[in-house]
Design an enzyme around this catalytic site. Structure first.
Site, mmCIF file in Angstrom:
data_model
loop_
_atom_site.group_PDB
_atom_site.id
_atom_site.type_symbol
_atom_site.label_atom_id
_atom_site.label_comp_id
_atom_site.label_asym_id
_atom_site.label_seq_id
_atom_site.Cartn_x
_atom_site.Cartn_y
_atom_site.Cartn_z
ATOM 1 N N ASN A 168 0.455 -0.988 0.203
ATOM 2 C CA ASN A 168 0.134 -0.035 -0.080
ATOM 3 C C ASN A 168 0.634 0.839 -0.451
ATOM 4 O O ASN A 168 0.571 2.114 -0.177
ATOM 5 C CB ASN A 168 -0.986 -0.265 0.928
ATOM 6 C CG ASN A 168 -0.145 -0.039 2.538
ATOM 7 O OD1 ASN A 168 0.811 -0.588 2.658
ATOM 8 N ND2 ASN A 168 -0.884 0.654 3.488
ATOM 9 N N CYS A 345 6.870 11.878 12.780
ATOM 10 C CA CYS A 345 6.139 13.161 12.606
ATOM 11 C C CYS A 345 4.806 12.602 13.033
ATOM 12 O O CYS A 345 3.651 13.317 13.494
ATOM 13 C CB CYS A 345 6.191 14.643 12.502
ATOM 14 S SG CYS A 345 8.479 15.036 13.023
#
Ligand code: FES
Lengths: 406, 168
Positions: A168, A345
């Site tokens: 994916n 992050c």
């Protein structure tokens, strides 16, 4: 918090063009699919398909015909073998947990690759708490499963194997037939599950040619609605339900069937396979233009995953060094380009995408990765717009990065 | 491995778009880094200090992090400008977080990293000057410890990745 979001949205007021490339995480449903779904909310077939009245019978007919339409593209003839679930996450959960529960006395080993999606990885982790051993097969720098290593990991205790045909995140198309054969040659009793979430509608697969026992199919990744997905379960396979309740037409998933979503899923399948060759060529053209346009015009960029025909036609995943990915998604959003990132992050823990680290990307390489997917609805204009705004966005963030590390 | 919604507030967005005091400072008296590029998140803090008064004349930063990191670093440079080092030292990550209008929980560490870098720079300054003011604690403060933790964690994680190389 909601006030903040309103402000964020308002900050987009003046964008000149919008290009949505975040198909990985959710997708827009094309008008023609929505129109197909609409009557099923309140005009027809809104009954419960197990009940003995007209609206119920209509629903029953609709669901069976839809299951046929979804299954036929992967060589499934019997609609009974298509089990609708609320999405591919649920289908993958059902496949893994359902089989491992029913075969818990036959062996305690599961084999997957290191780059399976979280709805496989995290379910496996959960099973580890119940005494299962999960073997993860490493991949090479382009994300291809190392067949030799796979051979070492399968044995007589391996009850379950799960591999995606297409990854994916980085679009690697696995040699799934070879993977399947390798597993079955060592242990014919190992139940083989293939996750087709990122392949269906893009990379052909046929259960008659690669006779897997289970296959997951996604709706939203082919622009069908969210809230629906399917698990192919080969006739006769022993698999347990993982949720209980009122059982209806879907023997493996309790609750009232979501007929409008099922109709949308079937329509999305029909459209994805109509003019299949043309669609794929179109996507490939856009993909390659985007990849080349970035790699050739922006310094310090890396393509994640293979190039060419071993890459899914829709997938673009590029690392921009010295440019943090989450910041880049915001910067691009303010310019009307919507993408996602595998940066640490973006996660709650300080770890970048496990797929990128599995192919040997260093942290700082994964940190600036951007994932984009094109569809047949995108145009070359869209791609040129992305190529126009990307360099400015990357440059501005690289200015913030400044001279660090020098 | 999960994600959470990040409704950044307007102040963060504004500072992300127009950061103040950005970039390397060539005439800096001292600079310090928190985080490291191999863990991704990293910030560098530059200070120009008036030796006599021990006052921060100017501050600037560079960041390799998210919008929260950029915004908190930016605002911190403004908050400490013109302050005596002792005063600047007192700025906690919570004050910084308040100043940007609040941080999402998952982004606390970005503000902490910024303060960690500032405090490292101040310590560094006194190390160079071979001075030891009374107010400067012997022991590492919360923000400094956290910065260290983050670096250690990243190092550990990236070592684990080293396995990839050796396998081939
Ligand atoms: S700097 Fe990485 S999450 Fe903020």
């Amino acid at each position: 918090m909601v006030e903040s979001v309103r402000e964020l949205i308002r900050a987009h007021a003046n964008i000149e063009k919008e290009v949505y490339l975040d198909i990985e995480n959710s997708s827009p449903v094309p008008e023609e699919i929505v129109n197909e779904m609409l009557p099923y909310f309140n005009k027809r077939a809104y009954g419960n398909p197990t009940l003995t009245h007209k609206l119920g019978w209509e629903a029953y007919e609709t669901i069976i015909l839809s299951a046929k339409k979804v299954g036929e593209h992967v060589g499934v003839e019997s609609p009974e073998e298509i089990n609708f679930t609320p999405g591919e996450t649920e289908a993958n959960n059902l496949a893994i947990l359902g089989v491992c529960l029913s075969r818990r006395n036959d062996g305690k080993k599961i084999v997957v690759s290191e780059i399976e999606p979280l709805n496989v990885v995290n379910v496996c982790k959960m099973l580890e708490n119940y005494g299962f051993k999960v073997e993860k097969v490493p991949v090479d720098r382009d994300g291809f499963i190392k067949i030799e290593r796979l051979k070492e990991k399968v044995d007589k205790n391996t009850v379950f194997a799960s591999f995606s045909l297409v990854n994916n995140e980085i679009g690697t198309v696995q040699p799934i037939k070879e993977v399947f054969k390798t597993v079955k040659d060592i242990n014919t009793n190992t139940i083989f599950h293939v996750d087709l979430s990122d392949a269906y509608g893009r990379i052909p697969f046929d259960v008659k040619k690669v006779p897997v026992e289970l296959a997951t199919i996604s709706s939203y990744k082919i622009l069908g609605p969210r809230g629906i997905g399917a698990l192919y379960v080969k006739e006769g396979l022993k698999i347990e339900r993982i949720l209980e309740g009122q059982i209806g037409t879907q023997k493996l998933w309790p609750g009232v069937e979501n007929t409008p979503a099922i109709v949308g899923f079937a329509k999305a399948s029909e459209l994805a396979f109509k003019n299949f060759e043309n669609n794929i060529n179109h996507m490939k053209k856009l993909r390659d233009r985007l990849i080349d346009g970035i790699i050739n015009n922006i310094d310090e960029t890396l393509l994640n995953g293979p190039a060419g025909d071993k890459r899914s036609p829709d997938n673009i995943n590029i690392s921009f060094l010295k440019c943090e990915g989450e910041s880049l998604t915001i910067e691009l959003s303010l310019k009307g380009v919507y993408v996602s990132s595998g940066s640490a992050c973006t996660r709650r823990v300080l770890q970048p995408s496990h797929v990128l680290t599995a192919i040997g990307r260093r942290f700082e390489e994964a940190h600036g990765s951007i994932l984009m997917k094109v569809t047949r609805y995108h145009s070359m204009d869209d791609i040129e717009y992305v190529l126009k705004v990307l360099p400015e966005a990357v440059n501005r963030l690289r200015k913030i990065y400044g001279s660090m590390g020098e | 491995m999960s994600r959470s919604p990040l409704p950044y507030n307007p102040k963060i967005l504004e500072l992300f778009r127009n950061p103040k005091n950005l970039g390397r400072m060539d005439d800096a008296t001292v600079s310090a880094v928190a985080g490291n590029p191999s863990c991704g998140d990293m910030i560098t803090f530059y200070l120009k200090i008036d030796d006599e008064k021990e006052v921060i004349e100017k501050a600037s930063f560079e960041s390799y992090g998210c919008a929260a990191n950029i915004a908190t670093s930016s605002i911190l440079t403004e908050m400490v400008k013109g302050k005596r080092l002792e005063e600047a030292w007192q700025t906690s990550w919570k004050t910084v977080a308040n100043e940007v209008g609040g941080l999402p929980t998952v982004k606390f560490h970005c503000g902490i990293l910024a303060v960690g870098a500032l405090r490292r720079a101040i310590r560094q300054y006194y190390r160079i000057k071979e001075k030891k003011p009374e107010w400067l604690p012997e022991e590492q403060t919360f923000e400094e410890k956290q910065a260290l933790e983050e670096e250690k964690l990243a190092e550990m994680l990236s070592k684990r990745l080293g396995i990839f190389e050796s396998e081939e």
